[in-house]
Design a protein around this motif. Structure first.
Motif, PDB file in Angstrom:
ATOM      1  N   ASP A 145       0.813  -1.225   0.000  1.00 31.97           N
ATOM      2  CA  ASP A 145       0.000   0.000   0.000  1.00 31.97           C
ATOM      3  C   ASP A 145       0.844   1.272   0.000  1.00 31.97           C
ATOM      4  OD1 ASP A 145      -2.629   1.260   0.187  1.00 31.97           O
ATOM      5  OD2 ASP A 145      -1.930   1.966   2.137  1.00 31.97           O
ATOM      6  N   GLY A 146       1.881   1.295   0.808  1.00 28.67           N
ATOM      7  CA  GLY A 146       2.637   2.547   1.006  1.00 28.67           C
ATOM      8  C   GLY A 146       3.869   2.633   0.129  1.00 28.67           C
ATOM      9  N   LEU A 147       4.664   3.690   0.347  1.00 25.93           N
ATOM     10  CA  LEU A 147       5.876   3.885  -0.448  1.00 25.93           C
ATOM     11  C   LEU A 147       6.901   2.814  -0.115  1.00 25.93           C
ATOM     12  CD1 LEU A 147       6.383   7.767  -0.219  1.00 25.93           C
ATOM     13  CD2 LEU A 147       5.226   6.445  -2.019  1.00 25.93           C
ATOM     14  N   ALA A 148       7.461   2.204  -1.161  1.00 24.86           N
ATOM     15  CA  ALA A 148       8.438   1.136  -0.951  1.00 24.86           C
ATOM     16  C   ALA A 148       9.604   1.311  -1.920  1.00 24.86           C
ATOM     17  CB  ALA A 148       7.769  -0.226  -1.126  1.00 24.86           C
ATOM     18  N   ALA A 149       9.987   2.556  -2.150  1.00 25.69           N
ATOM     19  CA  ALA A 149      11.144   2.883  -3.001  1.00 25.69           C
ATOM     20  C   ALA A 149      11.084   2.166  -4.346  1.00 25.69           C
ATOM     21  CB  ALA A 149      12.452   2.560  -2.264  1.00 25.69           C
ATOM     22  N   GLY A 150       9.889   2.096  -4.918  1.00 25.33           N
ATOM     23  CA  GLY A 150       9.739   1.499  -6.246  1.00 25.33           C
ATOM     24  C   GLY A 150       9.803  -0.018  -6.273  1.00 25.33           C
ATOM     25  N   LYS A 151       9.835  -0.659  -5.086  1.00 24.51           N
ATOM     26  CA  LYS A 151       9.981  -2.120  -5.059  1.00 24.51           C
ATOM     27  C   LYS A 151       8.732  -2.810  -4.554  1.00 24.51           C
ATOM     28  CE  LYS A 151      14.957  -2.387  -4.839  1.00 24.51           C
ATOM     29  NZ  LYS A 151      15.465  -1.017  -4.726  1.00 24.51           N
ATOM     30  N   GLY A 152       7.658  -2.068  -4.377  1.00 23.43           N
ATOM     31  CA  GLY A 152       6.473  -2.608  -3.727  1.00 23.43           C
ATOM     32  C   GLY A 152       5.444  -3.234  -4.651  1.00 23.43           C
ATOM     33  N   VAL A 153       5.764  -3.401  -5.947  1.00 21.71           N
ATOM     34  CA  VAL A 153       4.817  -4.040  -6.869  1.00 21.71           C
ATOM     35  C   VAL A 153       5.431  -5.331  -7.379  1.00 21.71           C
ATOM     36  CG1 VAL A 153       3.577  -3.819  -9.066  1.00 21.71           C
ATOM     37  CG2 VAL A 153       3.825  -1.832  -7.569  1.00 21.71           C
ATOM     38  N   VAL A 154       4.704  -6.437  -7.208  1.00 25.04           N
ATOM     39  CA  VAL A 154       5.192  -7.735  -7.684  1.00 25.04           C
ATOM     40  C   VAL A 154       4.131  -8.348  -8.586  1.00 25.04           C
ATOM     41  CG1 VAL A 154       5.868 -10.088  -7.000  1.00 25.04           C
ATOM     42  CG2 VAL A 154       6.634  -8.119  -5.654  1.00 25.04           C
ATOM     43  N   LEU A 155       4.555  -8.828  -9.750  1.00 26.12           N
ATOM     44  CA  LEU A 155       3.655  -9.538 -10.657  1.00 26.12           C
ATOM     45  C   LEU A 155       3.929 -11.024 -10.472  1.00 26.12           C
ATOM     46  CD1 LEU A 155       3.658  -6.595 -11.802  1.00 26.12           C
ATOM     47  CD2 LEU A 155       3.344  -7.580 -14.051  1.00 26.12           C
ATOM     48  N   ALA A 156       3.094 -11.694  -9.676  1.00 23.78           N
ATOM     49  CA  ALA A 156       3.336 -13.097  -9.325  1.00 23.78           C
ATOM     50  C   ALA A 156       2.724 -14.000 -10.393  1.00 23.78           C
ATOM     51  CB  ALA A 156       2.742 -13.400  -7.955  1.00 23.78           C
ATOM     52  N   THR A 157       3.580 -14.877 -10.952  1.00 22.20           N
ATOM     53  CA  THR A 157       3.100 -15.687 -12.084  1.00 22.20           C
ATOM     54  C   THR A 157       2.469 -16.997 -11.627  1.00 22.20           C
ATOM     55  OG1 THR A 157       5.366 -16.453 -12.301  1.00 22.20           O
ATOM     56  CG2 THR A 157       4.666 -14.739 -13.822  1.00 22.20           C
ATOM     57  N   THR A 158       2.651 -17.358 -10.355  1.00 21.42           N
ATOM     58  CA  THR A 158       2.037 -18.590  -9.845  1.00 21.42           C
ATOM     59  C   THR A 158       1.371 -18.295  -8.499  1.00 21.42           C
ATOM     60  OG1 THR A 158       4.001 -19.225  -8.582  1.00 21.42           O
ATOM     61  CG2 THR A 158       3.872 -20.029 -10.866  1.00 21.42           C
ATOM     62  N   GLU A 159       0.480 -19.225  -8.106  1.00 17.15           N
ATOM     63  CA  GLU A 159      -0.174 -19.092  -6.806  1.00 17.15           C
ATOM     64  C   GLU A 159       0.865 -19.119  -5.687  1.00 17.15           C
ATOM     65  OE1 GLU A 159      -3.861 -21.434  -6.206  1.00 17.15           O
ATOM     66  OE2 GLU A 159      -2.999 -21.946  -4.240  1.00 17.15           O
ATOM     67  N   ALA A 160       1.876 -20.019  -5.844  1.00 17.73           N
ATOM     68  CA  ALA A 160       2.901 -20.146  -4.793  1.00 17.73           C
ATOM     69  C   ALA A 160       3.679 -18.835  -4.643  1.00 17.73           C
ATOM     70  CB  ALA A 160       3.850 -21.304  -5.139  1.00 17.73           C
ATOM     71  N   GLU A 161       4.010 -18.215  -5.775  1.00 19.67           N
ATOM     72  CA  GLU A 161       4.774 -16.963  -5.710  1.00 19.67           C
ATOM     73  C   GLU A 161       3.922 -15.851  -5.085  1.00 19.67           C
ATOM     74  OE1 GLU A 161       6.092 -15.468  -9.540  1.00 19.67           O
ATOM     75  OE2 GLU A 161       7.117 -13.771  -8.598  1.00 19.67           O
ATOM     76  N   ALA A 162       2.641 -15.861  -5.431  1.00 21.13           N
ATOM     77  CA  ALA A 162       1.745 -14.844  -4.857  1.00 21.13           C
ATOM     78  C   ALA A 162       1.649 -15.019  -3.343  1.00 21.13           C
ATOM     79  CB  ALA A 162       0.367 -14.932  -5.504  1.00 21.13           C
ATOM     80  N   LEU A 163       1.527 -16.275  -2.894  1.00 24.47           N
ATOM     81  CA  LEU A 163       1.431 -16.536  -1.446  1.00 24.47           C
ATOM     82  C   LEU A 163       2.703 -16.097  -0.734  1.00 24.47           C
ATOM     83  CD1 LEU A 163      -0.365 -20.015  -1.446  1.00 24.47           C
ATOM     84  CD2 LEU A 163      -1.249 -17.893  -0.414  1.00 24.47           C
ATOM     85  N   ALA A 164       3.862 -16.454  -1.337  1.00 23.29           N
ATOM     86  CA  ALA A 164       5.143 -16.110  -0.693  1.00 23.29           C
ATOM     87  C   ALA A 164       5.310 -14.588  -0.629  1.00 23.29           C
ATOM     88  CB  ALA A 164       6.295 -16.750  -1.463  1.00 23.29           C
ATOM     89  N   THR A 165       4.964 -13.902  -1.725  1.00 22.88           N
ATOM     90  CA  THR A 165       5.096 -12.440  -1.763  1.00 22.88           C
ATOM     91  C   THR A 165       4.168 -11.805  -0.735  1.00 22.88           C
ATOM     92  OG1 THR A 165       5.583 -12.532  -4.121  1.00 22.88           O
ATOM     93  CG2 THR A 165       4.842 -10.407  -3.253  1.00 22.88           C
ATOM     94  N   PHE A 166       2.931 -12.285  -0.718  1.00 24.03           N
ATOM     95  CA  PHE A 166       1.934 -11.719   0.193  1.00 24.03           C
ATOM     96  C   PHE A 166       2.361 -11.898   1.649  1.00 24.03           C
ATOM     97  CE2 PHE A 166      -2.078 -12.428   2.639  1.00 24.03           C
ATOM     98  CZ  PHE A 166      -2.434 -11.086   2.694  1.00 24.03           C
ATOM     99  N   ARG A 167       2.859 -13.110   1.964  1.00 20.77           N
ATOM    100  CA  ARG A 167       3.278 -13.355   3.367  1.00 20.77           C
ATOM    101  C   ARG A 167       4.451 -12.464   3.738  1.00 20.77           C
ATOM    102  NH1 ARG A 167       2.489 -19.666   2.192  1.00 20.77           N
ATOM    103  NH2 ARG A 167       0.279 -19.793   2.732  1.00 20.77           N
ATOM    104  N   ALA A 168       5.396 -12.281   2.788  1.00 16.53           N
ATOM    105  CA  ALA A 168       6.541 -11.404   3.082  1.00 16.53           C
ATOM    106  C   ALA A 168       6.063  -9.964   3.295  1.00 16.53           C
ATOM    107  CB  ALA A 168       7.558 -11.463   1.946  1.00 16.53           C
TER     108      ALA A 168
END
Ligand code: AMP
Ligand code: GLY
Length: 432
Positions: A145-168
């Motif tokens: 949601d907030g400012l993350a120095a341009g690193k806060g957007v991830v395009l997750a190509t799999t469910e596993a990657e989305a889960l890992a990104t979300f948990r992090a």
């Protein structure tokens, strides 16, 4: 006119080169060795509104120009404006359009601005359930949601990657900025950057469009490799027709300006709309409340107006909606990046700086005993304009051997895909 310019990078150097005139006393904060050659520098903490305001109270600049978003989100513009000093830069309330992705999404939805379907999540179990039942196709777009120095957007190509990104994210990868996450459906198409000067306050609402540009975010040619802050940009896009600009004005810009008014938000600066031109037409990816970098380096080549006077008009709430005066050219800015960028940046490497026939813009350099050294990821930009994109690209090609150092990274294909698109007679409606 005394101008305080907030920032230190390539965007600010490009603004400073354009602001600089005999009658301008330019002070940059914190500035850089390159900015020091155009005026003076003061070591202000841009995240501290009281510190910036205290300096302004003592030194009474005629205009403050904010480069980056961080001071705006922190409330620097509010604090300085409270002293009666004109600021080109939005209040903290308006800066939330960049500072909070969920705020921006709600704004877009409320004002019927076309954008990707989105869900805002603040709860671990709810987010995991959303990913497991995701029905919008892949990649799943996750945004802190907030400012993350341009690193806060991830395009997750799999469910596993989305889960890992979300948990992090939820575990605080970007602190509180990532404990609220916006999920978005993927948009497919051609991305472009549209900058709009906005002067909105109560009944008064004016705006002026700048030419559409295109950035190249990946480190390697052919849009390969990791994302960067931007490796080069050009504008205007040769295949965008006047009706395409009118379309963006109607579906994106005017609803944004009306939305600011009806929400009681004040606009006193620039809005940089990240646009994806999809098969359905232009859709909004994001708002930035500042000029793009390296888009600014392109725009400053094209703008044929007194920049200080123009920014002061906005800052004083006197902007008249109009077509800005522009050079009938295409401009390009190519980033020369340090070895190891974007993972790191090899600093302290001596730069060979010949006398290229293009504008040299300093982004991450410092000077020691008269020698320029690398001092950041994006080190220098070469910028120029020419009657068309091919000629502008050729001018940069000719300059590249003059400005170099061991490990220099540069993309030689800035604008190349767009040039091919135009030469093939394709329009923005054709697949990108
Ligand atoms: P943002 O900070 O929201 O612009 O996101 C950074 C980058 O991620 C954008 O410049 C796009 O390239 C990409 N992006 C963001 N949102 C989406 C989306 N909904 N679909 C596809 N790509 C996206
Ligand atoms: N060039 C992209 C940005 O400034 O965010």
């Amino acid at each position: 006119m005394k101008i305080l310019l907030l920032g230190s990078g390539g965007r600010e150097h490009a603004l400073a080169l354009k602001l600089k005139a005999p009658a301008v006393d330019l002070v940059s904060a914190p500035g850089s060795d390159a900015l020091a050659e155009l005026g003076t520098c003061v070591p202000l903490n841009l995240e501290d509104p009281a510190a910036v305001a205290a300096w302004c109270a003592r030194n009474r600049p005629d205009l403050v120009v904010a480069g980056p978003e961080v001071p705006l989100v922190a409330g620097v513009a509010d604090a300085v404006r409270a002293l009666g000093i004109p600021v080109f830069g939005h209040d903290a309330a308006t800066a939330r359009l960049e500072g909070s992705k969920s705020f921006a999404k709600a704004f877009m939805m409320r004002h019927a601005i076309p954008c990707a379907a989105g869900h805002t999540v603040t709860d671990l179990a709810a987010g995991e359930a959303l990913i497991r039942s995701w029905s919008h196709g892949f990649p799943i777009v996750l945004k802190a949601d907030g400012l993350a120095a341009g690193k806060g957007v991830v395009l997750a190509t799999t469910e596993a990657e989305a889960l890992a990104t979300f948990r992090a994210f939820m575990a605080g990868q970007f602190g509180d900025a990532s404990r609220t996450v916006v999920f978005e459906a993927p948009l497919v198409g051609m991305e472009l950057s549209l900058h709009v000067l906005v002067d909105v306050d109560g009944e008064h609402a004016s705006y002026a469009l700048l030419p559409a540009c295109q950035d190249h975010k990946r480190i390697f040619e052919g849009d390969q490799g990791p994302n960067t802050g931007g490796m080069g940009a050009f504008g205007p896009l040769p295949f965008l027709r006047p009706q395409d600009i009118e379309c963006m004005r109607t579906v994106l810009v005017e609803p944004t300006v009306k939305g600011l008014r009806s929400d009681g938000l004040v606009g006193r600066g620039v809005l940089f709309l990240g646009v994806m031109w999809t098969a359905r037409g232009p859709e909004l990816l994001e708002y930035n409340v500042r000029f793009g970098d390296p888009e600014t380096q392109v725009l400053m080549q094209l703008l044929d107006e007194d920049l200080a006077a123009l920014l002061l008009e906005v800052a004083q709430g006197r902007l008249v909606s109009r077509e800005l005066k522009l050079k009938p050219h295409t401009a390009i800015a190519v980033v020369l990046a340090a070895e190891d960028y974007p993972e790191g940046a090899r600093k302290g490497v001596p730069i060979t700086l010949g006398s290229p026939a293009v504008t040299v813009i300093h982004a991450g350099t410092r000077k020691e005993n008269g020698q320029w050294l690398t001092n950041g990821g994006r080190v220098l930009n070469l910028a120029t304009s020419a009657p068309d994109l091919a000629a502008a690209r050729a001018a940069i090609e000719a300059a590249l051997p003059q400005v170099t150092w061991p490990g220099r990274q540069v993309r030689r294909d800035i604008g190349l895909k767009a040039l091919g698109h135009a030469l093939a007679g394709r329009t923005v409606q054709d697949p990108w």
